[in-house]
Motif scaffolding. Sequence first.
Motif, short mmCIF file in Angstrom:
data_model
loop_
_atom_site.label_atom_id
_atom_site.label_comp_id
_atom_site.label_asym_id
_atom_site.label_seq_id
_atom_site.Cartn_x
_atom_site.Cartn_y
_atom_site.Cartn_z
N ARG A 182 38.59 6.76 24.55
CA ARG A 182 38.41 6.89 25.99
C ARG A 182 37.43 5.68 26.32
O ARG A 182 36.75 5.02 25.48
CB ARG A 182 37.55 8.16 26.32
CG ARG A 182 36.20 8.32 25.37
CD ARG A 182 35.34 9.56 25.86
NE ARG A 182 33.89 9.30 25.08
CZ ARG A 182 33.04 10.01 25.16
NH1 ARG A 182 32.96 10.97 25.99
NH2 ARG A 182 32.05 9.87 24.57
N GLY A 206 29.35 6.09 41.53
CA GLY A 206 30.58 7.14 41.49
C GLY A 206 31.80 6.37 41.73
O GLY A 206 32.85 6.67 41.05
N SER A 229 20.51 7.72 34.14
CA SER A 229 21.18 8.36 35.20
C SER A 229 22.50 7.71 35.52
O SER A 229 23.41 8.30 35.88
CB SER A 229 20.35 8.38 36.47
OG SER A 229 19.39 9.37 36.40
N ARG A 246 25.04 8.95 32.96
CA ARG A 246 25.51 9.95 33.03
C ARG A 246 26.37 10.39 34.41
O ARG A 246 27.38 11.04 34.41
CB ARG A 246 24.35 10.92 33.33
CG ARG A 246 23.61 11.10 31.91
CD ARG A 246 22.78 12.32 31.46
NE ARG A 246 21.99 12.76 32.68
CZ ARG A 246 20.82 12.10 32.83
NH1 ARG A 246 20.34 11.24 31.81
NH2 ARG A 246 19.98 12.57 33.86
N THR A 247 25.91 9.63 35.53
CA THR A 247 26.95 9.93 36.68
C THR A 247 28.22 9.38 36.37
O THR A 247 29.39 9.74 36.83
CB THR A 247 26.21 9.02 37.90
OG1 THR A 247 25.00 9.67 38.23
CG2 THR A 247 27.11 9.20 39.24
N ARG A 299 29.70 9.02 33.57
CA ARG A 299 30.44 9.80 32.46
C ARG A 299 30.75 11.00 33.19
O ARG A 299 32.13 11.44 33.01
CB ARG A 299 29.28 10.30 31.38
CG ARG A 299 29.77 11.23 30.57
CD ARG A 299 31.04 10.90 29.82
NE ARG A 299 30.70 9.54 28.62
CZ ARG A 299 31.66 8.72 28.25
NH1 ARG A 299 32.83 8.71 28.76
NH2 ARG A 299 31.26 7.89 27.47
N GLN A 300 30.23 11.69 34.23
CA GLN A 300 30.53 12.75 34.67
C GLN A 300 31.84 12.47 35.58
O GLN A 300 33.06 13.14 35.55
CB GLN A 300 29.61 13.23 35.61
CG GLN A 300 30.11 14.67 36.31
CD GLN A 300 29.81 15.96 35.47
OE1 GLN A 300 29.13 15.85 34.51
NE2 GLN A 300 30.68 17.01 35.96
N LEU A 301 31.93 11.27 36.19
CA LEU A 301 33.24 11.10 37.04
C LEU A 301 34.39 10.85 36.13
O LEU A 301 35.57 11.37 36.14
CB LEU A 301 33.09 9.64 37.93
CG LEU A 301 32.72 9.67 39.34
CD1 LEU A 301 33.72 10.63 40.04
CD2 LEU A 301 31.36 10.58 39.72
N ASP A 310 34.71 11.95 32.92
CA ASP A 310 35.48 12.92 32.24
C ASP A 310 36.01 14.00 32.97
O ASP A 310 36.69 14.66 32.75
CB ASP A 310 34.19 13.76 31.57
CG ASP A 310 33.68 12.97 30.06
OD1 ASP A 310 34.57 11.92 29.87
OD2 ASP A 310 32.93 13.22 29.56
N MET A 311 35.65 14.06 34.53
CA MET A 311 36.44 14.77 35.27
C MET A 311 37.73 14.48 35.71
O MET A 311 38.53 15.35 36.07
CB MET A 311 35.64 15.43 36.53
CG MET A 311 34.49 16.22 36.52
SD MET A 311 33.49 16.50 37.87
CE MET A 311 34.40 17.69 38.76
N MET A 312 37.87 13.24 35.85
CA MET A 312 39.09 12.52 36.13
C MET A 312 39.97 11.95 35.25
O MET A 312 41.25 11.84 35.42
CB MET A 312 38.86 11.26 37.05
CG MET A 312 38.16 11.82 38.52
SD MET A 312 37.69 10.23 39.53
CE MET A 312 39.34 9.77 40.00
#
Lengths: 496, 496, 148, 148
Positions: free
Chosen positions: A56, A301, A334, A337-338, A340-342, A344-346
């Motif tokens: 990834r 993002g 931050s 992590r922002t 990473r969240q995008l 991992d969700m996509m």
Amino acid sequence: MVRDERIPGDQLRETADELRDRWPTGADADFEAAVEFHDSLPPSKRFADVLESADRPLLQPRAGVPRLDDQVDLLRYLESEGGADLLPTTIDSYTRDNEYGKAQQGLDDARESGEDTLNGFPAVNHGVDACRDLVRSVDAPVEVRHGTPDARLLAVVTLAGGFESFEGGPISYNIPYTKEHDLAETIEHWQFVDRLCGAYTERGVRINREPFGPLTGTLVPPAIAIAVMILEGLLATTQGVRSLTLGYGQVGNVVQDVAALRALRGLGEAYLPDDTVVTTVFHEWMGGFPPDEARASGVIGLGGATAALARPDKVITKSPQEFQGVPTREANASGLRTTRQLIDMMVEQDIVVDGIDRERELIERTARSLVETAIARGDGDAARGTVAAFESGELDVPFAPSDSAAAAVLPARDDDGRVRVLEWGNLAVPDDVREIHETRLDERARTEGRSRSFRMVADDVDAISDGKLIGRPGTGDGTDAPGDTGGPAGGESDAD
Amino acid sequence: MVRDERIPGDQLRETADELRDRWPTGADADFEAAVEFHDSLPPSKRFADVLESADRPLLQPRAGVPRLDDQVDLLRYLESEGGADLLPTTIDSYTRDNEYGKAQQGLDDARESGEDTLNGFPAVNHGVDACRDLVRSVDAPVEVRHGTPDARLLAVVTLAGGFESFEGGPISYNIPYTKEHDLAETIEHWQFVDRLCGAYTERGVRINREPFGPLTGTLVPPAIAIAVMILEGLLATTQGVRSLTLGYGQVGNVVQDVAALRALRGLGEAYLPDDTVVTTVFHEWMGGFPPDEARASGVIGLGGATAALARPDKVITKSPQEFQGVPTREANASGLRTTRQLIDMMVEQDIVVDGIDRERELIERTARSLVETAIARGDGDAARGTVAAFESGELDVPFAPSDSAAAAVLPARDDDGRVRVLEWGNLAVPDDVREIHETRLDERARTEGRSRSFRMVADDVDAISDGKLIGRPGTGDGTDAPGDTGGPAGGESDAD
Amino acid sequence: MGQTVILGVIGSDAHVVGITIIEQALTAAGFDVENLGVQTSRAEFVSAAEAHDAGAVLVSSLYGHARQDCRGLHERLAEADCDAVTYIGGNLAVGQDDWSETAEHFRELGFDRVFDAETDPSAVVAALERDLDTTVTETATDRVRVDS
Amino acid sequence: MGQTVILGVIGSDAHVVGITIIEQALTAAGFDVENLGVQTSRAEFVSAAEAHDAGAVLVSSLYGHARQDCRGLHERLAEADCDAVTYIGGNLAVGQDDWSETAEHFRELGFDRVFDAETDPSAVVAALERDLDTTVTETATDRVRVDS
């Protein structure tokens, strides 16, 4: 005259010896001991292996403070609280200018006062043992990130110090960073760096090299960035580099960014030798950021979302405090992590966007033309050809401060937000490519009811910090967007 | 027995008179004076007109505090610092339970102590004049947002008070919100609300109505949400509503979210009368949020990106403090600005994603089956049919606490992250649709090497707050993600 | 006094986007422009002004050190018998200083015009057209910022 | 003591996802489950336990008021001659209280087992299988959380 030829082993040793005399810490940079130290590192700190085997996109921030203990704390924080997969050590400006005396003064001041007067980690002054302490103190592999035209002594010290990745290159750390450094000389300096990496590589320590893709960071047309990456990659592999991470800076148009990253990988594999492992790195937006953390998080993002679609091997993240310069470690984490969240969700979603192949084909054709023109200008020699092509403006970088580049190229966004070329200078691209760009810019001009002009460039430079992608007339006109902290919106960010 | 028939004018007046006697402020809710007040408002405060004429997605936060002056300050802040296009006034829980006495006590306490003991603005207690002060004090149109099964007196007071949009509906404010409210009775109560809106509409004051699309907010299959929206829309238009904003809550899969919003608009226009203007609202993720503002900003970023692709008429934004409950006004404004930045950077881009039409077709076919089954169960009467279909479980909502719903449906994500149905109960969908869902869930089961089971549901409920979209085994297993503030990751968020 | 316009970013400042755009605006308006680029010293401004018999010297500074960087520039221009008009523009002070005070400071140093970072290049073109009393190609006056 | 398992969310709590998943886990494991749903009063738990001759009463609470809501529940069960085992699970205290202290409190109230919000439903199934001494369909023990 500079030539794309491998530096002989004895010359490498001779130059290394000379360099080591330039600053007292050089004496500790013993190559054999260094190989031994690298061999002692666990697999989790082998930069090239970790990056090349990832399933990834790995995340890496930028970070550098003067004192060793602070740098250790900072990197540990970014690992534990930011989830950074790969770590950086960003070098200070004095070291970038080879002003080791001034860097020493800054380091001494920082140690005495506890205040950071340097804007990075002066690795040469710290020396080999301190670098090894740093590498030992963290869990992830660490890269040297800097912006140094003559990074030879920095490479000697940091590679001996256990760093396994080294950013930069002769074009990407000259043209966007300096005014008067001679390009041919910078190429020679980087041939040494690459040859040193090659020497480690021959001994089983595969040092990763990462040319700096974003260049001037301001609306660089993808094909130009890619051509520079290929040329730097060719120069590096000649010297024995076998792990190359080619870079690209987000422009903000999703189709163009995904297409560019695919083109970068494709051309990297096509042009570079088979025994070289080519990976890619995506830099989140390097231009001006909104002066507001919430809107900056939006820009980050979009970077994360684009990375999820394009799946580069690595992403260099930005922080929501980008506008105000060096971020706090909390803001830096931050941004990680922002992103990473995008991702991992996509990243597990099957999102196929139309038109990427068409844009990729356009980028590849243009980049090939630039690369092959440069090589032809050197009669097959990439080093000579690079110098000649920049001199003639056939290869050029917009907004380049360097006297070695014509800087006649001017970019502007088209009606869809893709970066096109408005002023070509002597850029070596096929006529039909020019026509496509011009047609697209004409479309935008019609939409906006104004003529195709440099005003679009100026508007586009400010657009993202003003909260838009495209600098349309009547927007970004100085009326503050919600959350604006006031002050002029900086349209340029210092590269790296 | 409840019937989908227009309430006669004299009965409307009679019920309104009765309601106005229930609390002292009711006396001031004079219909003629109210129409006059609405007529005095500038075009920029006409909710329906502003929403329906917008050329980009409008942003609206949630916000409600007990005291009038605080509510005015809060809304002004969200306008100026968040760039909110439409404003909310969220009502407190006591009012939602028709406990006006307790709400009064809370309001009195708040006025005395300065502390907010109510979780919203008790509009009935404030009364008509205070509502008008609120509407006059801000620049944008204001909507009443609540969660009240019997919202009749609230509607009488707030519509007389100048609010021009009213959220909720008989299914969407019953099934996800309460245990024991009888669905038939709730429909009758909402027929009154809609008829009152219709009465204003007849006098030229086109009150906007917004059924609450996210329902239980937890992995609701799009077709179920859309079917409820259509049924509530039909019931509302019978009573004379002519401006309807149908809602949908983000599930986090880009293709499915865009497809669902298109299906929602398409079916809304197909089923609802031609003289009704149908718009759509997209709720950013209503499930559990990561306990970390940076990762929460990533979730919000995906919401903004999805909105840019789907282009709904309105977006209800979340804040990066979602995890901890009611956000500060700063965090609320941040959520608005992060969303705005994503939309403004992406909305001009031509990003065509494959497979949206196919998913849309599946959603539409399923939703049509649900709607038509419900209407058939009422022998053509949508009100009776809705009650019957919920009773039989042919219409059902996952995780519904209401005794009026079977709550036998259980959703789970497929291998691409789309929400499918794992347990059907009696849900009225065609066999071939079931087969598609089951095939997709089997694919996931194979990927994960486990059987298709409720464990997927449990994992999926927590996935986004754990930093992923899909609840794969071996992830989200309690090991804290970077930035986790500790404490159990709440998988459920209170609806609205 | 000639008509050539000398353009450069003073001191160690490497912000290049602003002068690139100004250069384009002036060239489009018909001026002869000599762009010295970034990191230009006072001495380089003076010798370029002398060599080209400059009509105007335009100094850009974005990094906040303009006060120090400009000290003595006008004296050296005078010593070289250069009568060019001089403009300065950009972020001329660190932090949120009062603009009118900042502008006054630079006028006292000798600059004929002082522009902030939000200035439209067309405003610079218009000023030069007045100050050099020359006829140049007409130019549109769309607002464009020069803050970088 | 029968085998029926009574399940519900106590008090004014409306968090339904957790018990929905627990219900699925128990049903899949072969138990007879009577799910009282959300917002269930003490009295409703007692009368359901009585009516079904319950083997177990499982109380869920996610909103932090479990201490108040459970007060007197065991006394009423005893009055009704109900000898069912009793479990409670969820977020059992507001804020970041010490878990062992919280668990001890609920054991003192009379609960046989106390689970936190991170508990795997399979752990509840396994505990019930032991406590009810019954043979039920074998169930996998994948870790599943029940925190909502």
